[in-house]
Write a protein that holds these residues in place. Structure first.
Motif, PDB file in Angstrom:
ATOM      1  N   UNK A  83       0.848  -1.189   0.000  1.00 42.47           N
ATOM      2  CA  UNK A  83       0.000   0.000   0.000  1.00 42.47           C
ATOM      3  C   UNK A  83       0.883   1.239   0.000  1.00 42.47           C
ATOM      4  N   UNK A  84       0.316   2.379  -0.441  1.00 40.98           N
ATOM      5  CA  UNK A  84       1.089   3.614  -0.494  1.00 40.98           C
ATOM      6  C   UNK A  84       0.361   4.808   0.114  1.00 40.98           C
ATOM      7  N   UNK A  85      -0.782   4.555   0.727  1.00 38.94           N
ATOM      8  CA  UNK A  85      -1.527   5.627   1.366  1.00 38.94           C
ATOM      9  C   UNK A  85      -2.427   5.060   2.449  1.00 38.94           C
ATOM     10  N   UNK A  86      -2.941   5.946   3.297  1.00 43.29           N
ATOM     11  CA  UNK A  86      -3.834   5.511   4.367  1.00 43.29           C
ATOM     12  C   UNK A  86      -4.974   6.497   4.546  1.00 43.29           C
ATOM     13  N   UNK A  87      -6.072   5.958   5.055  1.00 47.19           N
ATOM     14  CA  UNK A  87      -7.166   6.750   5.606  1.00 47.19           C
ATOM     15  C   UNK A  87      -7.244   6.285   7.053  1.00 47.19           C
ATOM     16  N   UNK A  88      -7.148   7.188   7.984  1.00 46.35           N
ATOM     17  CA  UNK A  88      -7.140   6.836   9.407  1.00 46.35           C
ATOM     18  C   UNK A  88      -8.364   7.438  10.083  1.00 46.35           C
ATOM     19  N   UNK A  89      -9.086   6.616  10.845  1.00 41.20           N
ATOM     20  CA  UNK A  89     -10.270   7.092  11.556  1.00 41.20           C
ATOM     21  C   UNK A  89     -10.173   6.665  13.005  1.00 41.20           C
ATOM     22  N   UNK A  90     -10.384   7.610  13.905  1.00 45.51           N
ATOM     23  CA  UNK A  90     -10.418   7.321  15.336  1.00 45.51           C
ATOM     24  C   UNK A  90     -11.754   7.783  15.876  1.00 45.51           C
ATOM     25  N   UNK A  91     -12.477   6.846  16.470  1.00 44.70           N
ATOM     26  CA  UNK A  91     -13.753   7.183  17.092  1.00 44.70           C
ATOM     27  C   UNK A  91     -14.176   6.034  17.987  1.00 44.70           C
ATOM     28  N   UNK A  92     -15.139   6.314  18.821  1.00 43.64           N
ATOM     29  CA  UNK A  92     -15.736   5.299  19.662  1.00 43.64           C
ATOM     30  C   UNK A  92     -17.089   4.954  19.042  1.00 43.64           C
ATOM     31  N   UNK A  93     -17.317   3.688  18.748  1.00 47.85           N
ATOM     32  CA  UNK A  93     -18.530   3.282  18.055  1.00 47.85           C
ATOM     33  C   UNK A  93     -19.714   3.189  18.998  1.00 47.85           C
ATOM     34  N   UNK A  94     -19.502   2.669  20.199  1.00 50.67           N
ATOM     35  CA  UNK A  94     -20.569   2.536  21.189  1.00 50.67           C
ATOM     36  C   UNK A  94     -20.032   2.916  22.558  1.00 50.67           C
ATOM     37  N   UNK A  95     -20.946   3.371  23.407  1.00 54.00           N
ATOM     38  CA  UNK A  95     -20.581   3.728  24.776  1.00 54.00           C
ATOM     39  C   UNK A  95     -19.993   2.492  25.459  1.00 54.00           C
ATOM     40  N   UNK A  96     -18.976   2.685  26.231  1.00 55.04           N
ATOM     41  CA  UNK A  96     -18.262   1.652  26.984  1.00 55.04           C
ATOM     42  C   UNK A  96     -17.488   0.667  26.115  1.00 55.04           C
ATOM     43  N   UNK A  97     -17.345   0.948  24.840  1.00 58.04           N
ATOM     44  CA  UNK A  97     -16.479   0.154  23.978  1.00 58.04           C
ATOM     45  C   UNK A  97     -15.169   0.921  23.795  1.00 58.04           C
ATOM     46  N   UNK A  98     -14.072   0.215  23.631  1.00 59.52           N
ATOM     47  CA  UNK A  98     -12.808   0.930  23.446  1.00 59.52           C
ATOM     48  C   UNK A  98     -12.814   1.692  22.126  1.00 59.52           C
ATOM     49  N   UNK A  99     -12.126   2.816  22.108  1.00 58.23           N
ATOM     50  CA  UNK A  99     -12.038   3.492  20.833  1.00 58.23           C
ATOM     51  C   UNK A  99     -10.782   3.009  20.131  1.00 58.23           C
ATOM     52  N   UNK A 100     -10.926   2.900  18.808  1.00 59.13           N
ATOM     53  CA  UNK A 100      -9.877   2.307  17.995  1.00 59.13           C
ATOM     54  C   UNK A 100      -9.598   3.155  16.775  1.00 59.13           C
ATOM     55  N   UNK A 101      -8.363   3.015  16.318  1.00 51.28           N
ATOM     56  CA  UNK A 101      -7.994   3.541  15.014  1.00 51.28           C
ATOM     57  C   UNK A 101      -8.436   2.512  13.988  1.00 51.28           C
ATOM     58  N   UNK A 102      -9.020   2.961  12.918  1.00 55.50           N
ATOM     59  CA  UNK A 102      -9.291   2.106  11.770  1.00 55.50           C
ATOM     60  C   UNK A 102      -8.437   2.650  10.636  1.00 55.50           C
ATOM     61  N   UNK A 103      -7.370   1.941  10.335  1.00 49.13           N
ATOM     62  CA  UNK A 103      -6.423   2.377   9.316  1.00 49.13           C
ATOM     63  C   UNK A 103      -6.751   1.638   8.017  1.00 49.13           C
ATOM     64  N   UNK A 104      -7.240   2.380   7.024  1.00 50.29           N
ATOM     65  CA  UNK A 104      -7.508   1.776   5.719  1.00 50.29           C
ATOM     66  C   UNK A 104      -6.233   1.855   4.896  1.00 50.29           C
ATOM     67  N   UNK A 105      -5.769   0.718   4.437  1.00 49.93           N
ATOM     68  CA  UNK A 105      -4.570   0.636   3.615  1.00 49.93           C
ATOM     69  C   UNK A 105      -4.984   0.868   2.166  1.00 49.93           C
ATOM     70  N   UNK A 106      -4.381   1.851   1.527  1.00 48.69           N
ATOM     71  CA  UNK A 106      -4.755   2.225   0.166  1.00 48.69           C
ATOM     72  C   UNK A 106      -3.587   1.994  -0.788  1.00 48.69           C
ATOM     73  N   UNK A 107      -3.880   1.419  -1.947  1.00 43.22           N
ATOM     74  CA  UNK A 107      -2.915   1.310  -3.030  1.00 43.22           C
ATOM     75  C   UNK A 107      -3.461   2.190  -4.139  1.00 43.22           C
ATOM     76  N   UNK A 108      -2.926   3.388  -4.222  1.00 45.33           N
ATOM     77  CA  UNK A 108      -3.495   4.451  -5.046  1.00 45.33           C
ATOM     78  C   UNK A 108      -4.928   4.678  -4.579  1.00 45.33           C
ATOM     79  N   UNK A 109      -5.933   4.378  -5.388  1.00 42.99           N
ATOM     80  CA  UNK A 109      -7.321   4.604  -4.951  1.00 42.99           C
ATOM     81  C   UNK A 109      -8.042   3.303  -4.612  1.00 42.99           C
ATOM     82  N   UNK A 110      -7.289   2.224  -4.501  1.00 46.04           N
ATOM     83  CA  UNK A 110      -7.878   0.920  -4.219  1.00 46.04           C
ATOM     84  C   UNK A 110      -7.621   0.527  -2.770  1.00 46.04           C
ATOM     85  N   UNK A 111      -8.683   0.175  -2.064  1.00 45.92           N
ATOM     86  CA  UNK A 111      -8.547  -0.257  -0.680  1.00 45.92           C
ATOM     87  C   UNK A 111      -7.921  -1.640  -0.636  1.00 45.92           C
ATOM     88  N   UNK A 112      -6.960  -1.795   0.265  1.00 48.77           N
ATOM     89  CA  UNK A 112      -6.330  -3.105   0.491  1.00 48.77           C
ATOM     90  C   UNK A 112      -6.799  -3.709   1.808  1.00 48.77           C
TER      91      UNK A 112
END
Length: 175
Positions: A83-112
């Motif tokens: 991969x050569x790019x990323x989309x990074x998202x940090x949020x808490x999805x539900x109350x009392x759940x841990x918050x996590x980074x969701x790192x999308x691995x991108x190869x140009x415009x294609x998600x890996x």
């Protein structure tokens, strides 16, 4: 803060969309767009989601995205995911759940795929496959009206999916 969404390379994020809880606006979210370390724009969050105060978190709990990017990079290396790019998202999805980074691995415009990284200890919590590839025969060719209709549909669903994913952290519209 409600969520933090960034675009960049495997090593660094250059564009951030930070959503803060603001009950004075209809969606209860205000976006601060930061590019190359400078505030470029501030606007009301739009996109169909209404942000809940219970899902806010103190931004001081996160010191840097770098450990999450490193964890994703290590995971991708072990699994031979190029991969050569990323989309990074940090949020808490539900109350009392841990918050996590969701790192999308991108190869140009294609998600890996997506590497989920625990925000507290930067351990890899999981991986999910990228969206399925386009079905054969759905691209437009010449004056094929059927193919053109599929292109239009994919374009609008893709835009809707991007907005849904940006504002909610989930993508269901175009899957």
């Amino acid at each position: 803060m409600v969520s933090l969404y960034g675009l960049g390379t495997p090593d660094a994020i250059s564009k951030w969309y930070i959503i803060f809880y603001d009950p004075r606006v209809p969606t209860h979210g205000r976006v601060v767009f930061v590019e190359n370390g400078k505030i470029a724009k501030v606007y009301d969050a739009r996109g169909g989601a209404t942000y809940r105060e219970q899902l806010t978190f103190d931004p001081s709990r996160i010191t840097s995205e770098q450990p999450a990017l490193n964890a994703a990079q290590n995971y991708a290396s072990r699994k031979n995911i190029a991969y050569n790019g990323v989309h990074a998202l940090l949020k808490q999805v539900e109350v009392r759940h841990p918050f996590r980074w969701r790192i999308e691995l991108m190869d140009n415009k294609t998600s890996r795929g997506f590497v989920m990284v625990n925000a507290v200890d930067d351990s890899v919590a999981g991986y999910s496959q990228p969206p399925p590839p386009q079905k054969p025969g759905t691209d437009s060719t010449g004056d094929n009206a059927h193919g053109f209709a599929h292109d239009v549909q994919r374009t609008f669903l893709g835009i809707g999916g991007d907005l849904e994913e940006f504002f909610t952290g989930e993508r269901t519209v175009d899957r």
